[in-house]
Each structure stands twice: as C-alpha cells, then as structure tokens.
Design a protein around this motif. Structure first.
Motif, PDB file in Angstrom:
ATOM      1  N   GLU A 110     -52.083-112.880 -77.950  1.00 49.00           N
ATOM      2  CA  GLU A 110     -50.738-112.930 -78.527  1.00 49.00           C
ATOM      3  C   GLU A 110     -50.080-114.266 -78.197  1.00 49.00           C
ATOM      4  O   GLU A 110     -50.214-114.792 -77.089  1.00 49.00           O
ATOM      5  CB  GLU A 110     -49.892-111.783 -77.967  1.00 49.00           C
ATOM      6  CG  GLU A 110     -48.516-111.678 -78.592  1.00 49.00           C
ATOM      7  CD  GLU A 110     -47.724-110.522 -78.036  1.00 49.00           C
ATOM      8  OE1 GLU A 110     -46.490-110.490 -78.248  1.00 49.00           O
ATOM      9  OE2 GLU A 110     -48.333-109.644 -77.390  1.00 49.00           O
ATOM     10  N   LEU A 111     -49.394-114.831 -79.187  1.00 49.24           N
ATOM     11  CA  LEU A 111     -48.787-116.153 -79.031  1.00 49.24           C
ATOM     12  C   LEU A 111     -47.861-116.193 -77.820  1.00 49.24           C
ATOM     13  O   LEU A 111     -47.015-115.319 -77.636  1.00 49.24           O
ATOM     14  CB  LEU A 111     -48.003-116.522 -80.294  1.00 49.24           C
ATOM     15  CG  LEU A 111     -47.546-117.976 -80.415  1.00 49.24           C
ATOM     16  CD1 LEU A 111     -48.733-118.925 -80.488  1.00 49.24           C
ATOM     17  CD2 LEU A 111     -46.653-118.154 -81.652  1.00 49.24           C
ATOM     18  N   PHE A 112     -48.054-117.197 -76.979  1.00 43.20           N
ATOM     19  CA  PHE A 112     -47.257-117.450 -75.769  1.00 43.20           C
ATOM     20  C   PHE A 112     -47.399-116.353 -74.706  1.00 43.20           C
ATOM     21  O   PHE A 112     -46.563-116.242 -73.810  1.00 43.20           O
ATOM     22  CB  PHE A 112     -45.779-117.644 -76.119  1.00 43.20           C
ATOM     23  CG  PHE A 112     -45.542-118.774 -77.080  1.00 43.20           C
ATOM     24  CD1 PHE A 112     -46.137-120.024 -76.888  1.00 43.20           C
ATOM     25  CD2 PHE A 112     -44.746-118.603 -78.200  1.00 43.20           C
ATOM     26  CE1 PHE A 112     -45.944-121.060 -77.788  1.00 43.20           C
ATOM     27  CE2 PHE A 112     -44.539-119.641 -79.107  1.00 43.20           C
ATOM     28  CZ  PHE A 112     -45.138-120.871 -78.896  1.00 43.20           C
ATOM     29  N   SER A 113     -48.451-115.553 -74.823  1.00 41.85           N
ATOM     30  CA  SER A 113     -48.738-114.576 -73.775  1.00 41.85           C
ATOM     31  C   SER A 113     -49.430-115.280 -72.613  1.00 41.85           C
ATOM     32  O   SER A 113     -49.822-116.457 -72.717  1.00 41.85           O
ATOM     33  CB  SER A 113     -49.639-113.465 -74.314  1.00 41.85           C
ATOM     34  OG  SER A 113     -50.907-113.996 -74.698  1.00 41.85           O
ATOM     35  N   PHE A 114     -49.626-114.559 -71.505  1.00 42.69           N
ATOM     36  CA  PHE A 114     -50.308-115.134 -70.342  1.00 42.69           C
ATOM     37  C   PHE A 114     -51.726-115.560 -70.714  1.00 42.69           C
ATOM     38  O   PHE A 114     -52.184-116.644 -70.329  1.00 42.69           O
ATOM     39  CB  PHE A 114     -50.337-114.102 -69.202  1.00 42.69           C
ATOM     40  CG  PHE A 114     -51.008-114.597 -67.959  1.00 42.69           C
ATOM     41  CD1 PHE A 114     -50.485-115.669 -67.237  1.00 42.69           C
ATOM     42  CD2 PHE A 114     -52.177-114.003 -67.497  1.00 42.69           C
ATOM     43  CE1 PHE A 114     -51.107-116.141 -66.090  1.00 42.69           C
ATOM     44  CE2 PHE A 114     -52.810-114.463 -66.346  1.00 42.69           C
ATOM     45  CZ  PHE A 114     -52.270-115.531 -65.643  1.00 42.69           C
ATOM     46  N   GLU A 115     -52.427-114.721 -71.483  1.00 44.53           N
ATOM     47  CA  GLU A 115     -53.785-115.027 -71.915  1.00 44.53           C
ATOM     48  C   GLU A 115     -53.824-116.246 -72.823  1.00 44.53           C
ATOM     49  O   GLU A 115     -54.766-117.039 -72.785  1.00 44.53           O
ATOM     50  CB  GLU A 115     -54.403-113.826 -72.638  1.00 44.53           C
ATOM     51  CG  GLU A 115     -54.723-112.641 -71.758  1.00 44.53           C
ATOM     52  CD  GLU A 115     -53.485-111.834 -71.396  1.00 44.53           C
ATOM     53  OE1 GLU A 115     -53.573-110.983 -70.494  1.00 44.53           O
ATOM     54  OE2 GLU A 115     -52.425-112.053 -72.023  1.00 44.53           O
ATOM     55  N   TYR A 116     -52.784-116.401 -73.637  1.00 46.42           N
ATOM     56  CA  TYR A 116     -52.694-117.560 -74.533  1.00 46.42           C
ATOM     57  C   TYR A 116     -52.673-118.857 -73.728  1.00 46.42           C
ATOM     58  O   TYR A 116     -53.394-119.812 -74.044  1.00 46.42           O
ATOM     59  CB  TYR A 116     -51.428-117.456 -75.387  1.00 46.42           C
ATOM     60  CG  TYR A 116     -51.134-118.678 -76.215  1.00 46.42           C
ATOM     61  CD1 TYR A 116     -51.697-118.844 -77.476  1.00 46.42           C
ATOM     62  CD2 TYR A 116     -50.288-119.682 -75.729  1.00 46.42           C
ATOM     63  CE1 TYR A 116     -51.439-119.976 -78.242  1.00 46.42           C
ATOM     64  CE2 TYR A 116     -50.025-120.817 -76.482  1.00 46.42           C
ATOM     65  CZ  TYR A 116     -50.601-120.960 -77.746  1.00 46.42           C
ATOM     66  OH  TYR A 116     -50.345-122.076 -78.484  1.00 46.42           O
ATOM     67  N   PHE A 117     -51.877-118.885 -72.666  1.00 53.63           N
ATOM     68  CA  PHE A 117     -51.787-120.099 -71.860  1.00 53.63           C
ATOM     69  C   PHE A 117     -53.041-120.329 -71.026  1.00 53.63           C
ATOM     70  O   PHE A 117     -53.426-121.481 -70.777  1.00 53.63           O
ATOM     71  CB  PHE A 117     -50.551-120.033 -70.958  1.00 53.63           C
ATOM     72  CG  PHE A 117     -49.264-120.235 -71.702  1.00 53.63           C
ATOM     73  CD1 PHE A 117     -48.948-121.477 -72.243  1.00 53.63           C
ATOM     74  CD2 PHE A 117     -48.376-119.182 -71.899  1.00 53.63           C
ATOM     75  CE1 PHE A 117     -47.766-121.676 -72.952  1.00 53.63           C
ATOM     76  CE2 PHE A 117     -47.200-119.366 -72.608  1.00 53.63           C
ATOM     77  CZ  PHE A 117     -46.894-120.609 -73.131  1.00 53.63           C
ATOM     78  N   LEU A 118     -53.698-119.233 -70.607  1.00 50.99           N
ATOM     79  CA  LEU A 118     -54.964-119.384 -69.906  1.00 50.99           C
ATOM     80  C   LEU A 118     -55.981-120.087 -70.799  1.00 50.99           C
ATOM     81  O   LEU A 118     -56.676-121.021 -70.376  1.00 50.99           O
ATOM     82  CB  LEU A 118     -55.512-118.014 -69.492  1.00 50.99           C
ATOM     83  CG  LEU A 118     -54.868-117.313 -68.298  1.00 50.99           C
ATOM     84  CD1 LEU A 118     -55.497-115.935 -68.105  1.00 50.99           C
ATOM     85  CD2 LEU A 118     -55.022-118.130 -67.027  1.00 50.99           C
ATOM     86  N   SER A 119     -56.084-119.643 -72.060  1.00 50.22           N
ATOM     87  CA  SER A 119     -57.017-120.230 -73.013  1.00 50.22           C
ATOM     88  C   SER A 119     -56.654-121.677 -73.329  1.00 50.22           C
ATOM     89  O   SER A 119     -57.512-122.567 -73.330  1.00 50.22           O
ATOM     90  CB  SER A 119     -57.044-119.405 -74.304  1.00 50.22           C
ATOM     91  OG  SER A 119     -57.850-120.009 -75.284  1.00 50.22           O
TER      92      SER A 119
END
Length: 434
Positions: free
Chosen positions: A142-151
């Motif tokens: 999901e955009l700007f989620s924690f996973e997004y920033f990890l990637s």
C-alpha cells in the motif's frame, strides 16, 4: 534483399559502437545492447520462421538505418564542439591516482539495502525462500505504508551503493568485493529481477575499458565472449524465474531439462533476441493502435517530476503498458508492459517520423556524458555506472523506466556526495576556528 539490409543495419550498429568507444561515451552500453536486440535480433527475425510480410521487414530495416544515420551525423556535429571524453578521463585519473577511497556511508547503505530487503520479504511473503518473481513484481505494498518504504529504500540504497564494487575490483580488494557483492546481489537470487544484475556486468566491462588504452583484436574477443556469456546467463536466469520460488527450484532442478529449456529460448527466438518482434508487429499494422503516435514516452520523460495522477491529464500514462495491450490485443491490461527495443519504441511513438528522434538521442547522450563528467572522479564513476546499466534497459525498449531510474539514482548519489563533502568542510572549518 532482406539479408542485405539486415547486414547493413548490423554494420551501422558496429560503426556507432566503435565511434562511441573512441569518444569515451557511456552510450557504448546503449548501442551494444542495440547491437544484440536490433542487430542480431533483426537478422534472426528473417531466418527463424519469418512472421511478417516482405514489405514490413524492408520498412523496418530502412527505418532503423535512417534513425541510426541521423543519430551518428548529429553526434559527429555535436562532438566537434566539445572534446570531453568521459570514460577516457576516468581512465586517465585512475592511472594517475590509485588512492581513491570509498566513504563509509556507501558501505553502510549496501548493508542496509540487504537488511531492508530481508525485512520487506518477511513482512510481505512470510518466507524469503518462497519469494517468486511474479509476487515480487506484481504484489505492491500500500502506498506510503511501512512495507512501501522498506521496498523503496532497499532498492534505492542498493543502486546508490553498487558502484563501490568497481573500486574494489579495480584495486583488487577481493575480500571487500566478495562481502559487498553478497549484500548487493543476493536479493537478485530470490527476486529473479534481471535488472538488478545489470550493474555487475557493466562494472566488469568498464574495468576492461579503463585498464586497456587501445582496442585490440584480443580485447574485442574478450568483449565478445563476455557478451555471449551475459546473454546466455540472462536466458538461463529467465528459465530459473519460471521455477517460481528458490525452494521449488532446488527441489525440481534437472540439468538436462534446464539446458533444453534454455536452448529452446534461442531456437524459438524467444527472449532478448525476440524483443524486436513487437517492432515489426507495429509496422505490419501501420501503428494503428490506441495511444500510438502521440510521443507518450517523451511526454513522460519531459514531465518526469510530476506524478501521473497529479498531472491533470498532461502526462501520458505508461506507454509500455499501452504497447503491451496493443501487441497482445488485451486492452483490459493494467500491469503488463512491452519493451519493443529502442527502435520499436521510437516507431510506436512517432511512426515514420520517428527517424528524427535520432537527433533527440544524439543530444541526450551528449548531455548525459556531460552530467557524468564531474571534477570529483569518484562521483563521475558512480554516475557513469548508473547511466550505463540504465542505457541497457532503455535499449531493450523500457525507455522511461531506464530514464527515471537514472534520474532518481543520480540525484540521490549527488546528494550523498554533496552532503558529506559539505560536512567535511564544516568539520575542517570548526577545527581551524578552535
């Protein structure tokens, strides 16, 4: 007639590569990849089960030859006004000064990129050994989620730090090269994203370039063998991707079956050498597809700094998706992308007038060489490597992707260099005052 034109196309590509090599331009990577996907691919297209009409192939070869002729004429004119030779300067500086040190921040970023990738994979897929290429590429956080920033930061840190391997190879620091290669390229084994391995091959080729002043027959033979190895490797890795997860590959791997699958890709012209098929398909249908002929790729490059959803319709949607929809006649497609080589992308964008995009690419190459031509030789090396591997992506036809990746990575690399240079000056000033 067809083979004659295909041979002329091949020879023009060879001439451009030799010219750019002599000029010391990073665009040798753009044109070497073009030699493979357009030169070799264009010959195989008429040898291995030709699919299109005689006129289509004639038109395709003539378009390509005219495009490249306009490009090289423009390049010669532009180079008459400037004698700066990017890679030659890197070569001379490395020979004069071997004491080039890598800032610790790049080593930290290499380690961080690896750790963030592990965290991202565990959170998104649960088990790193079960990661497949398809779920890595198409499963979007999901955009700007924690996973997004990890990637995001995992990928950006990796591409920022990758050029340190060039210095380690050049200075023969084998242990450092081995350790940081693990951090930077192990994710490639799990994701099977072939883009991530391109910088490694670029670095190896650049090492050959800067360590050899003259282009000899022996050096040409080494380049040729290296090129064949890279092509076979990419085909083999494509088959590896088909196995899904690393766990599944280990369970089901059979050498004879694997070898046959790789051989079949070559025999059927399916892979890098078959990318040009889309180009001929577009010509066969006179570019008569929805969204074609509107210079969409170049519109997106011009407005790269504006997110598509916030452009009020001024920025075109991803043209690679548009080309995929046309090629496979699937207009419900929203994720599949088609890369029809640089030539194919030019034709799809502007039809027959696309030959004049040769002028644009001549200016583009000149500007990029000047951007990479920095006083700080280490920064120059980092930028050159960044644009070189993205030139390969552009030559395949993923023009906007290669362009935007280069822009973002170049900006981040420059910011890191500027920040630590400014910090060093500040510390020096502080010590003097005290």
């Amino acid at each position: 007639m067809l083979f004659f034109l295909a041979s002329i196309q091949f020879l023009v590509l060879i001439y451009i590569i030799l010219y750019e090599y002599k000029q010391g331009s990073a665009s040798i990577f753009l044109w070497t990849m073009n030699l493979i996907v357009i030169g070799v691919g264009g010959i195989l297209a008429i040898i291995i089960e030709p699919k299109y009409s005689f006129d289509t192939y004639i038109k395709g070869y003539i378009f390509s030859i005219l495009f490249m002729s306009i490009y090289i004429i423009t390049r010669v004119i532009l180079n008459s006004f400037s004698k700066k030779r990017l890679i030659k300067r890197i070569q001379e500086n490395l020979i004069k000064n071997n004491e080039i040190y890598i800032n610790q921040i790049f080593k930290v970023l290499a380690l961080l990129s690896f750790l963030l990738f592990i965290m991202y994979s565990l959170r998104m897929f649960g088990n790193i050994f079960e990661v497949t290429w398809s779920n890595y590429v198409y499963t979007r956080p999901e955009l700007f989620s924690f996973e997004y920033f990890l990637s995001f930061f995992s990928q950006q840190f990796r591409f920022i730090a990758i050029p340190i391997l060039f210095i380690y190879i050049y200075k023969k620091q084998k242990f450092q090269f081995f350790i940081y290669s693990i951090f930077l390229f192990l994710p490639f084994i799990f994701t099977r994203d072939r883009v991530q391995i391109l910088p490694f091959f670029v670095i190896i080729i650049l090492i050959f370039y800067v360590k050899n002043k003259k282009l000899t027959i022996g050096l040409i033979a080494k380049y040729f063998l290296l090129g064949v190895f890279i092509l076979v490797f990419l085909y083999a890795f494509r088959i590896y991707r088909f196995y899904g997860s690393l766990h599944n590959f280990i369970d089901k791997f059979n050498y004879d079956v694997f070898y046959e699958q790789v051989s079949n890709l070559f025999k059927t012209n399916n892979g890098e050498l078959g990318l040009i098929d889309a180009y001929y398909y577009f010509i066969e249908n006179d570019n008569n597809f929805l969204g074609f002929g509107q210079m969409a790729t170049y519109n997106r490059m011009l407005l790269f700094f504006v997110p598509t959803q916030f452009s009020f319709g001024l920025k075109h949607s991803d043209f690679a998706i548009t080309m995929y929809s046309a090629y496979f006649n699937n207009y419900s497609n929203t994720v599949g992308s088609m890369h029809p080589t640089l030539i194919g992308d030019c034709y799809a964008n502007a039809g027959e007038f696309g030959i004049f995009l040769g002028i644009f690419w001549a200016f583009f190459v000149k500007i990029i060489d000047l951007i990479c031509y920095r006083r700080n030789i280490l920064l120059s090396i980092f930028l050159t490597i960044t644009w070189s591997y993205n030139y390969i992506i552009m030559a395949r036809g993923a023009v906007y992707n290669g362009f935007i990746n280069s822009i973002y990575t170049s900006i981040l690399i420059s910011l890191v260099f500027y920040f630590f240079k400014s910090r060093k000056k500040t510390k020096k000033k502080y010590y003097i005052q005290n």
